[in-house]
Design an enzyme around this catalytic site. Structure first.
Site, PDB file in Angstrom:
ATOM      1  N   ASN A   1       4.133  11.161 -11.499  1.00  0.00           N
ATOM      2  CA  ASN A   1       4.874  10.714 -12.667  1.00  0.00           C
ATOM      3  C   ASN A   1       4.281  11.378 -13.906  1.00  0.00           C
ATOM      4  O   ASN A   1       3.387  12.224 -13.792  1.00  0.00           O
ATOM      5  CB  ASN A   1       4.893   9.174 -12.765  1.00  0.00           C
ATOM      6  CG  ASN A   1       3.508   8.580 -12.961  1.00  0.00           C
ATOM      7  OD1 ASN A   1       2.567   9.256 -13.400  1.00  0.00           O
ATOM      8  ND2 ASN A   1       3.377   7.295 -12.646  1.00  0.00           N
TER       9      ASN A   1
ATOM     10  N   ASP B   1      12.820  -5.237 -10.071  1.00  0.00           N
ATOM     11  CA  ASP B   1      11.421  -5.052  -9.675  1.00  0.00           C
ATOM     12  C   ASP B   1      11.215  -3.573  -9.355  1.00  0.00           C
ATOM     13  O   ASP B   1      11.793  -3.057  -8.400  1.00  0.00           O
ATOM     14  CB  ASP B   1      11.099  -5.912  -8.449  1.00  0.00           C
ATOM     15  CG  ASP B   1       9.632  -5.868  -8.046  1.00  0.00           C
ATOM     16  OD1 ASP B   1       8.875  -5.050  -8.621  1.00  0.00           O
ATOM     17  OD2 ASP B   1       9.246  -6.631  -7.156  1.00  0.00           O
TER      18      ASP B   1
ATOM     19  N   GLY C   1       8.567   4.270  -6.654  1.00  0.00           N
ATOM     20  CA  GLY C   1       7.940   5.566  -6.399  1.00  0.00           C
ATOM     21  C   GLY C   1       7.809   5.864  -4.916  1.00  0.00           C
ATOM     22  O   GLY C   1       8.025   7.002  -4.481  1.00  0.00           O
ATOM     23  N   ASP C   2       7.477   4.851  -4.127  1.00  0.00           N
ATOM     24  CA  ASP C   2       7.337   5.062  -2.688  1.00  0.00           C
ATOM     25  C   ASP C   2       8.694   5.310  -2.028  1.00  0.00           C
ATOM     26  O   ASP C   2       8.803   6.125  -1.104  1.00  0.00           O
ATOM     27  CB  ASP C   2       6.644   3.855  -2.048  1.00  0.00           C
ATOM     28  CG  ASP C   2       5.232   3.673  -2.569  1.00  0.00           C
ATOM     29  OD1 ASP C   2       4.585   4.692  -2.891  1.00  0.00           O
ATOM     30  OD2 ASP C   2       4.769   2.522  -2.664  1.00  0.00           O
TER      31      ASP C   2
ATOM     32  N   THR D   1       8.452  12.665 -11.692  1.00  0.00           N
ATOM     33  CA  THR D   1       9.420  11.583 -11.846  1.00  0.00           C
ATOM     34  C   THR D   1       9.273  10.973 -13.228  1.00  0.00           C
ATOM     35  O   THR D   1       8.164  10.857 -13.757  1.00  0.00           O
ATOM     36  CB  THR D   1       9.224  10.502 -10.768  1.00  0.00           C
ATOM     37  OG1 THR D   1       7.910   9.943 -10.896  1.00  0.00           O
ATOM     38  CG2 THR D   1       9.377  11.099  -9.383  1.00  0.00           C
TER      39      THR D   1
ATOM     40  N   GLY E   1      10.135  -7.112  -4.415  1.00  0.00           N
ATOM     41  CA  GLY E   1       9.152  -6.638  -3.452  1.00  0.00           C
ATOM     42  C   GLY E   1       9.127  -5.127  -3.389  1.00  0.00           C
ATOM     43  O   GLY E   1      10.006  -4.439  -3.909  1.00  0.00           O
TER      44      GLY E   1
ATOM     45  N   GLY F   1       0.848  -1.187   0.000  1.00  0.00           N
ATOM     46  CA  GLY F   1       0.000   0.000   0.000  1.00  0.00           C
ATOM     47  C   GLY F   1       0.880   1.232   0.000  1.00  0.00           C
ATOM     48  O   GLY F   1       1.905   1.277   0.699  1.00  0.00           O
ATOM     49  N   LYS F   2       0.512   2.227  -0.790  1.00  0.00           N
ATOM     50  CA  LYS F   2       1.371   3.406  -0.916  1.00  0.00           C
ATOM     51  C   LYS F   2       1.607   4.102   0.417  1.00  0.00           C
ATOM     52  O   LYS F   2       2.725   4.506   0.747  1.00  0.00           O
ATOM     53  CB  LYS F   2       0.785   4.379  -1.934  1.00  0.00           C
ATOM     54  CG  LYS F   2       1.004   3.961  -3.378  1.00  0.00           C
ATOM     55  CD  LYS F   2       0.634   5.059  -4.338  1.00  0.00           C
ATOM     56  CE  LYS F   2       1.108   4.698  -5.735  1.00  0.00           C
ATOM     57  NZ  LYS F   2       2.573   4.625  -5.820  1.00  0.00           N
ATOM     58  N   GLY F   3       0.547   4.291   1.196  1.00  0.00           N
ATOM     59  CA  GLY F   3       0.730   4.943   2.483  1.00  0.00           C
ATOM     60  C   GLY F   3       1.654   4.152   3.382  1.00  0.00           C
ATOM     61  O   GLY F   3       2.590   4.696   3.998  1.00  0.00           O
TER      62      GLY F   3
END
Length: 307
Positions: free
Chosen positions: A189, A253, A258-259, A227, A294, A41-43
């Protein structure tokens, strides 16, 4: 220096990750080489990214009362992330179906699950506690994996507890101008930049990231960042600048890149780095992340990033 404090209002998911030789075409069935279930999850990822770089991170969000939710909370506690404002709901934890091929390209499908239950009232409770206890966050960080009304509400209220509001507008969605004007750092992005700006994206249309980031800078309260993957990226604040990806990076991967970038960018900014320097360091964090499998498991720690 005192450890900076960060509040992340964001999503959780159990990432079901499969590796394949190539991403399947329409109507094609591919055999998975490996399968793994990991916290994501992004958060969640961005919270862990900043915690690993030394910040004191608190999260607002929701997980389900299931094995996936318990796995996520246990992993966050191991990372020393404060989860007092993470609610456990009767439903299921969010799910992300992630497919990664041998070229490190991926496709991701998300199901919100418990993330869809996060409310403005839940956010207000966390912000009220901060005000009552005199907590001032060095940054409040949000993404687009919660209800967008909750995101906009949080941005409108978070100015009461922080001077740095960061929005990673992913997945792509339009953002009201009154919300953008309150955002101190916008990270997108290329595709997200077009959507946030309300631009069409016809095939083959010319697109200049430097012009695009300057236009976004006119709409946000501070720094606009675009980005560009392996091409680096551009930013516009008090000055415009670009950054590049470190040479010799062989991606396996790209899921959490981004995170990793957002986490390291925020970390650099709240530690007083110039925007261009913070972005270059963030690119190095993303480069480290793509060299391991991952999303969350690949996020670098400070000793690896700043060695």
């Amino acid at each position: 220096m005192t450890r900076p404090r960060v509040l992340v209002v964001g999503s959780f998911s159990c990432d079901t990750m499969v590796r394949v030789e190539h991403l399947p075409r329409e109507g094609e069935t591919s055999r998975a080489r490996t399968l793994a279930r990991l916290p994501g999850g992004k958060g969640n990822n961005q919270a862990v990214a900043m915690a690993r770089l030394g910040a004191r991170v608190s999260m607002v969000g929701a997980v389900g009362d299931d094995d996936e939710g318990r796995m996520i909370l246990a992993a966050l506690q191991e990372e020393d992330v404060d989860v007092r404002h993470v609610r456990v709901t009767d439903g299921s934890t969010g799910i992300a179906l992630v497919m990664v091929d041998d070229a490190a390209d991926n496709t991701i499908i998300i199901h919100g699950g418990a993330n869809d239950t996060v409310t403005c009232e839940q956010v207000d409770e966390a912000l009220a506690e901060a005000r009552a206890t005199g907590v001032r966050y060095d940054a409040v960080v949000l993404q687009h994996e919660l209800d967008l009304d909750v995101v906009a509400h949080t941005i409108s209220r978070a100015v009461e507890v922080s001077d740095l509001l960061v929005l990673n507008a992913a997945p792509a969605a339009r953002v009201a101008q009154e919300t953008l004007a309150l955002v101190d750092v916008l990270v997108v992005n290329e595709h997200e930049a077009r959507v946030v700006a309300g631009e069409d994206d016809p095939k083959g249309s010319p697109w200049d990231p430097v012009t695009a980031v300057a236009r976004l800078r006119e709409r946000v309260g501070g720094l606009a960042v675009i980005t560009l993957g392996s091409a680096g990226g551009v930013l516009a604040g008090e000055q415009e600048s670009t950054w590049s990806v470190p040479p010799g990076v062989e991606a396996v991967d790209t899921t959490g890149a981004g995170d990793a970038f957002v986490g390291a960018l925020v970390d650099g900014l709240i530690r007083g780095m110039a925007a261009g320097d913070a972005a270059q360091r963030a690119a190095a964090a993303a480069a480290l992340a793509v060299q391991a499998h991952g999303a969350q498991s690949a996020l670098p720690r400070a000793d690896a990033l700043d060695c």
